[in-house]
Design a protein around this motif. Sequence first.
Motif, PDB file in Angstrom:
ATOM      1  N   TYR A  25       0.855  -1.178   0.000  1.00  0.00           N
ATOM      2  CA  TYR A  25       0.000   0.000   0.000  1.00  0.00           C
ATOM      3  C   TYR A  25       0.897   1.235   0.000  1.00  0.00           C
ATOM      4  CZ  TYR A  25       0.939   0.391   5.050  1.00  0.00           C
ATOM      5  OH  TYR A  25       1.549   0.527   6.276  1.00  0.00           O
ATOM      6  N   SER A  26       0.298   2.388  -0.258  1.00  0.00           N
ATOM      7  CA  SER A  26       1.060   3.638  -0.270  1.00  0.00           C
ATOM      8  C   SER A  26       0.184   4.770   0.242  1.00  0.00           C
ATOM      9  CB  SER A  26       1.547   3.959  -1.689  1.00  0.00           C
ATOM     10  OG  SER A  26       0.459   4.385  -2.497  1.00  0.00           O
ATOM     11  N   ARG A  27       0.790   5.921   0.370  1.00  0.00           N
ATOM     12  CA  ARG A  27       0.042   7.117   0.791  1.00  0.00           C
ATOM     13  C   ARG A  27      -1.125   7.387  -0.151  1.00  0.00           C
ATOM     14  NH1 ARG A  27      -2.893  10.403   2.047  1.00  0.00           N
ATOM     15  NH2 ARG A  27      -2.599  12.421   3.078  1.00  0.00           N
ATOM     16  N   ASP A  28      -0.968   7.061  -1.416  1.00  0.00           N
ATOM     17  CA  ASP A  28      -2.011   7.332  -2.404  1.00  0.00           C
ATOM     18  C   ASP A  28      -3.258   6.473  -2.209  1.00  0.00           C
ATOM     19  OD1 ASP A  28      -0.461   9.256  -3.607  1.00  0.00           O
ATOM     20  OD2 ASP A  28       0.372   7.899  -5.117  1.00  0.00           O
ATOM     21  N   ASP A  29      -3.143   5.404  -1.423  1.00  0.00           N
ATOM     22  CA  ASP A  29      -4.323   4.592  -1.145  1.00  0.00           C
ATOM     23  C   ASP A  29      -5.262   5.270  -0.148  1.00  0.00           C
ATOM     24  OD1 ASP A  29      -3.960   2.141  -2.697  1.00  0.00           O
ATOM     25  OD2 ASP A  29      -2.170   1.844  -1.465  1.00  0.00           O
ATOM     26  N   PHE A  30      -4.793   6.303   0.524  1.00  0.00           N
ATOM     27  CA  PHE A  30      -5.609   7.068   1.451  1.00  0.00           C
ATOM     28  C   PHE A  30      -6.145   8.313   0.755  1.00  0.00           C
ATOM     29  CE2 PHE A  30      -2.904   4.496   4.080  1.00  0.00           C
ATOM     30  CZ  PHE A  30      -3.657   4.202   5.210  1.00  0.00           C
ATOM     31  N   PRO A  31      -7.287   8.829   1.207  1.00  0.00           N
ATOM     32  CA  PRO A  31      -7.816  10.052   0.597  1.00  0.00           C
ATOM     33  C   PRO A  31      -6.826  11.212   0.719  1.00  0.00           C
ATOM     34  CG  PRO A  31      -9.453   9.019   2.024  1.00  0.00           C
ATOM     35  CD  PRO A  31      -8.169   8.300   2.267  1.00  0.00           C
ATOM     36  N   PRO A  32      -6.831  12.143  -0.221  1.00  0.00           N
ATOM     37  CA  PRO A  32      -5.906  13.281  -0.151  1.00  0.00           C
ATOM     38  C   PRO A  32      -6.053  14.102   1.125  1.00  0.00           C
ATOM     39  CG  PRO A  32      -6.924  13.145  -2.318  1.00  0.00           C
ATOM     40  CD  PRO A  32      -7.633  12.146  -1.449  1.00  0.00           C
ATOM     41  N   ASN A  33      -7.299  14.189   1.659  1.00  0.00           N
ATOM     42  CA  ASN A  33      -7.505  14.995   2.865  1.00  0.00           C
ATOM     43  C   ASN A  33      -7.287  14.212   4.153  1.00  0.00           C
ATOM     44  OD1 ASN A  33      -9.745  13.379   2.613  1.00  0.00           O
ATOM     45  ND2 ASN A  33     -11.246  14.996   3.038  1.00  0.00           N
TER      46      ASN A  33
END
Length: 508
Positions: A25-33
């Motif tokens: 997983y990566s940071r991009d798997d989480f919503p931008p906010n």
Amino acid sequence: MSNFLFIQLLLISLAGLGVCNGEKYSRDDFPPNFVFGSGTSAYQVEGATNEDGRTPSIWDTFAHAGRAGGATGDIACDHYNKYKEDVKLMADMGLEAYRFSISWSRLIPNGRGPVNPKGLQFYNNLINELLSYGIQPHVSLFNFDLPQALEDEYGGWVSQKIVRDFTVYADVCFREFGDRVQYWSTVNEPNVYLIGGYDAGDTPPQRCSPPFGKINCTRGNSSIEPYMAAHHILLAHASTVKLYRKNYQEKQHGFIGLCIYTFFYIPFTDSKEDALATQRANDFLIGWFLDPLIFGDYPRIMKENAGSRIPSFTKAESKLVKGAFDFIGVIHYMAIHVSDKSSNLALKHRDYNADSATTLVDIDLLTSLEVSITPWTLEGVLEYLKQVYGNPPIFIYENGQRMLHNSSVEDTPRVKYMEAYIEGVLNAMRNGSNTRGYFTWSFLDAFELFDAFESSFGLYYVDIEDPDLKRYPKLSAHWYSDFLKGKTVGSDPEGLGEFDRNVLFTSK
């Protein structure tokens, strides 16, 4: 639905949640906010306890009485003087938010009355420094450090006088910092603060009574004071939220909440008695504060077991408390197994812990240095809050791995812990949890409550033997930085071997 059936269904439902097993997983798997951060608290890092007009808090008194092995937070990490250096480290790491607490006795030395200009300047400088690097400040108003002046004058939280004084203190903070701070929490982990400080008596302000206290009790009443102080914390919190919503929120566009400590409770056996005991434990730890905030009253089982010793809300107080939050802060480290001990209810003179009629077993944090890595327990807490309390907005404000404080920066167990628990948060969100942020505890190796610098949770090692208190990034700081900057993680659950070698090689 019966409590027994609910606990069984919750445990069954968790079997269907995502299993943390090293999936990528990566940071991009989480919503931008969604926000990722780290945190500290004032007494644990600031130091400068006798500088620029600050007066003692109850945590100063506790430490100076030798309760942290003879160590004190007089210097701590000297964040008061080194905040610019620390914020630069945060920025270099790519930290998106920083959670810290304000020292009430630094800002208002007598607990009420004149504001200390030097204290005001420090927090303004810190907030401005964070914002200059695009780091979002999350501020806690109270973290175990009530001004000693208020404890001496009227007993602090056991007196209803604290409601007004806390609200006025909060008003100063909103007025002076609210144009730049959007996330406020009033009281940090009040459930743990009250059990330790007013029942067992082994944390500030060390109030308890025989035979329940774990120390030599000289003042307090373990049978009633935890409930009294909790009631006043809830009223102070609700009064503060009302003030914020009336005078500040529309203009400042901020949010305010309360932070609670959570275990994930598991029945010790599959008996009905242990399942019911598990629900009681949840009611006495989580429901103690969330039931009033969500439903306007304490849990039924608490009122039944504590009887007249637990205060009642008036209609006006219930209306004030109910709904008094924009988010709930969650502090979580581990699971606890729960066994029924309803024989405690037969005690003639009961304390808070006896009222819950449970026995808690295998407490990792108290019996071993490192906490077991069981990220599904955090998923379980988030699922419980979703199912029981209507899925409120949540910030996970503390989560981290305890290790020995030493000069080694190879904290692979902490990297494994963070990697697993962040994946657990992602799984919970995919299952519908309304979680908005995740903060590691802690940014620096902080002065811990019981053992000072013997143990640590920090992403940065602080060399307390160095007069300059030099900071060194640990493996976990490098890992978190890589994750925050977009690197895919979670593909090497066993050893993180290549990452270890690369970071340690390039750090030398």
